[in-house]
Design an enzyme around this catalytic site. Structure first.
Site, mmCIF file in Angstrom:
data_model
loop_
_atom_site.group_PDB
_atom_site.id
_atom_site.type_symbol
_atom_site.label_atom_id
_atom_site.label_comp_id
_atom_site.label_asym_id
_atom_site.label_seq_id
_atom_site.Cartn_x
_atom_site.Cartn_y
_atom_site.Cartn_z
ATOM 1 N N MET A 1 7.083 13.787 1.394
ATOM 2 C CA MET A 1 5.721 14.037 0.806
ATOM 3 C C MET A 1 5.855 14.722 -0.736
ATOM 4 O O MET A 1 6.779 14.876 -0.942
ATOM 5 C CB MET A 1 5.108 15.147 1.401
ATOM 6 C CG MET A 1 4.593 14.740 3.180
ATOM 7 S SD MET A 1 4.073 16.172 4.168
ATOM 8 C CE MET A 1 2.374 16.040 3.391
ATOM 9 N N HIS A 2 4.732 14.606 -1.311
ATOM 10 C CA HIS A 2 4.521 15.295 -2.700
ATOM 11 C C HIS A 2 5.163 14.553 -3.644
ATOM 12 O O HIS A 2 5.055 14.945 -5.064
ATOM 13 C CB HIS A 2 4.849 16.772 -2.438
ATOM 14 C CG HIS A 2 4.227 17.480 -1.174
ATOM 15 N ND1 HIS A 2 3.060 17.474 -0.974
ATOM 16 C CD2 HIS A 2 5.037 18.361 -0.267
ATOM 17 C CE1 HIS A 2 3.024 18.234 0.190
ATOM 18 N NE2 HIS A 2 4.065 18.768 0.546
ATOM 19 N N ASP B 1 5.983 12.572 6.261
ATOM 20 C CA ASP B 1 6.990 12.668 7.024
ATOM 21 C C ASP B 1 6.572 13.737 8.037
ATOM 22 O O ASP B 1 7.027 13.649 9.466
ATOM 23 C CB ASP B 1 8.369 13.080 6.515
ATOM 24 C CG ASP B 1 8.098 14.211 5.600
ATOM 25 O OD1 ASP B 1 7.267 15.161 5.413
ATOM 26 O OD2 ASP B 1 9.401 14.391 4.867
#
Length: 498
Positions: free
Chosen positions: A81-82, A240
């Site tokens: 992520m991110h 995820d």
């Protein structure tokens, strides 16, 4: 037999599972790639490494002995992520990707809170501004690499860039978009208010769609390179944590997942209810359309135990170290550990927080310290569990995954500290299984993501709490929670000496 492939694009490498219609893992493949730490706090990867290694795992699976490649019907993704991948007008990366665990953006995080107002950020995004999120990274590039930012045509997250390279389809799913701090979760659209306040143009934001969306098929050149059929359907996939939850069957009210890996996650299904927790928990879109999950994070969960082993018990095998706690009573003979060795996320969003051993004396053994570390990690996750329940979200079942599910000792510890039955999975495969379930649903094998998960996820036996241990931990838990408040100022002051 028909098959689908679930791909998990992780931080250290990519993993792919070949799954048949019965949910059985027919084959798997994995490849690693490097992380670049050019400066303190920096964490970057080359997007081309992701693409190359994803093609490599697809090729390994497609060339499995006795596999009829024509029976590979679908592919989907889970991804870290991110992260920030900035592309130019030709859809080429402008720089290396900045990852979720990059911490250079403390100033930008504060700028967001001050410019937009913290409560307004909660109302719109349902989350706290944190260094790990995507928006602070965008602002860092804008400030420190203005020439690069000027060339940016669109941003993507890691798995979305890989999917683009496999299909030619640009976009991002809701579960990953929610982790950018730019999505308005009230209407599931990019927040023009947040973007305008922060000086980020709306037109660099990609189209947003559900995790189960069909994103075309493989490009011909990708099919030739990997051996997978060009007509293989490709589905968007999810973040995820969302995919990990799908792979653990967390798609119904009352189900909660406790994941102890490098970090620790306590994640509960929230259905279609949209809310924020005053920044105490994360709140993101789930992989199932129009559903959400709430999540607390312990930054150094398994990492704390690995650190202790590497530092003090190098010559001991990991399983042997865990087994050594069997004879240690609940409470580790009066020894407490707080797992803040890399700062903390939930419930203390504090980059300066640092770990502590409290109550040491000369009678304590190595096994006492190991159990105290395990207890401290689990106490930290219980703080997230308590916030979930205090906010009216009932927790009926705790599914344990990750390293914390691989030993009876740690499963029992979780059951005793949580005061709930804890269940492990017989066929745990993490986020890659969640991605495969998305593909199975997308291919029409099941009528819903929930039905697909029920068919693919196989639970093991539950571990019930031992009442006398529960009573001990109920007395110790308030003491554990008090350690942060008592040491906060000291650890922040010590930061100047690190």
């Amino acid at each position: 037999m028909e098959y689908i492939i679930g791909i998990d694009l992780g931080t250290s490498g990519v993993k792919a599972l070949l799954i048949d219609r019965n949910g059985r893992v027919a084959d798997e493949a994995a490849e690693s790639y490097p992380i670049y730490h050019d400066e303190n706090g920096y964490s970057e990867q080359d997007p081309e490494d992701w693409v190359r290694q994803t093609k490599a795992v697809l090729s390994k699976i497609a060339h499995k002995d006795n596999l009829d490649k024509a029976n590979i019907k679908g592919i989907s993704f889970s991804g870290q992520m991110h992260g920030l991948v900035l592309l130019d007008k030709e859809k080429l990366p402008l720089r290396r990707a900045i990852l979720w665990n990059d911490t250079r953006t403390s100033t930008e995080t504060k700028d967001i809170a001050e410019a937009a107002g913290l409560e307004r950020v909660w109302e719109i995004t349902k989350n706290n501004p944190l260094e790990g999120f995507t928006l602070p990274k965008v602002l860092w590039v804008k400030k420190h690499e203005p020439a690069t930012f000027e060339k940016a045509d669109v941003f993507l997250l890691p798995k979305d860039y890989v999917r683009y390279r496999l299909t030619g389809h640009i976009g991002i799913d809701f579960s990953d978009a929610a982790g950018t701090l730019m999505l308005d979760l009230n209407n599931n659209e990019w927040s023009e208010e947040i973007l305008e306040t922060c000086g980020v143009p709306l037109d660099i934001c990609p189209p947003v769609f559900p995790a189960t969306k069909a994103c075309g098929t493989l490009l011909n050149e990708v099919a030739e390179e990997t051996g997978c059929p060009a007509e293989t359907k490709v589905f968007a996939g999810g973040a995820d944590n969302a995919c990990g939850a799908v792979g653990a069957g967390i798609l119904e009210q009352g189900k909660t997942m406790c994941s102890i890996g490098t970090s620790g996650v306590m994640l509960t299904y929230a259905g279609d209810q949209k809310r924020h927790f005053d920044g105490k928990l994360h709140f993101f879109n789930h992989a199932a359309d129009n559903t959400y999950y709430a999540m607390g994070v312990t930054l150094a969960a398994g990492y704390s135990l690995q650190w202790f082993k590497d530092t003090f018990l190098k010559d001991k095998k990991f399983d042997e170290m865990i087994k050594s706690v069997t004879e240690v009573p609940a409470g580790s003979r009066g020894l407490l550990f707080t797992p803040y060795i890399a700062g903390e996320r939930t419930p203390h969003s504090d980059a300066f927080a640092r770990g502590s051993f409290i109550g040491m004396d000369a009678s304590h053994t190595a096994a006492d310290f190991v159990k105290a570390v395990m207890e401290g990690i689990t106490f930290s996750l219980k703080e997230s569990l308590d916030i979930i329940e205090e906010n009216g979200m009932a927790v009926d079942t705790v599914i344990a995954i990750g390293g914390g599910a691989k030993s009876r000792e740690w499963l029992q510890l979780q059951a005793d500290i949580f005061g709930k039955e804890v269940i492990s999975l017989k066929n745990e495969q993490g986020p890659a299984m969640g991605a495969a379930i998305i593909a199975a649903y997308g291919c029409g094998w099941f009528s819903s993501l929930q039905e697909a998960a029920r068919a693919f996820v196989e639970t093991g036996d539950g571990v019930k709490p031992i009442e006398e241990n529960v009573e001990v931990y109920q007395k110790l838990f308030p003491l554990y929670k008090n350690v942060y408040q008592q040491t906060k100022d000291i650890t922040e002051a010590l930061s100047q000496f690190r």
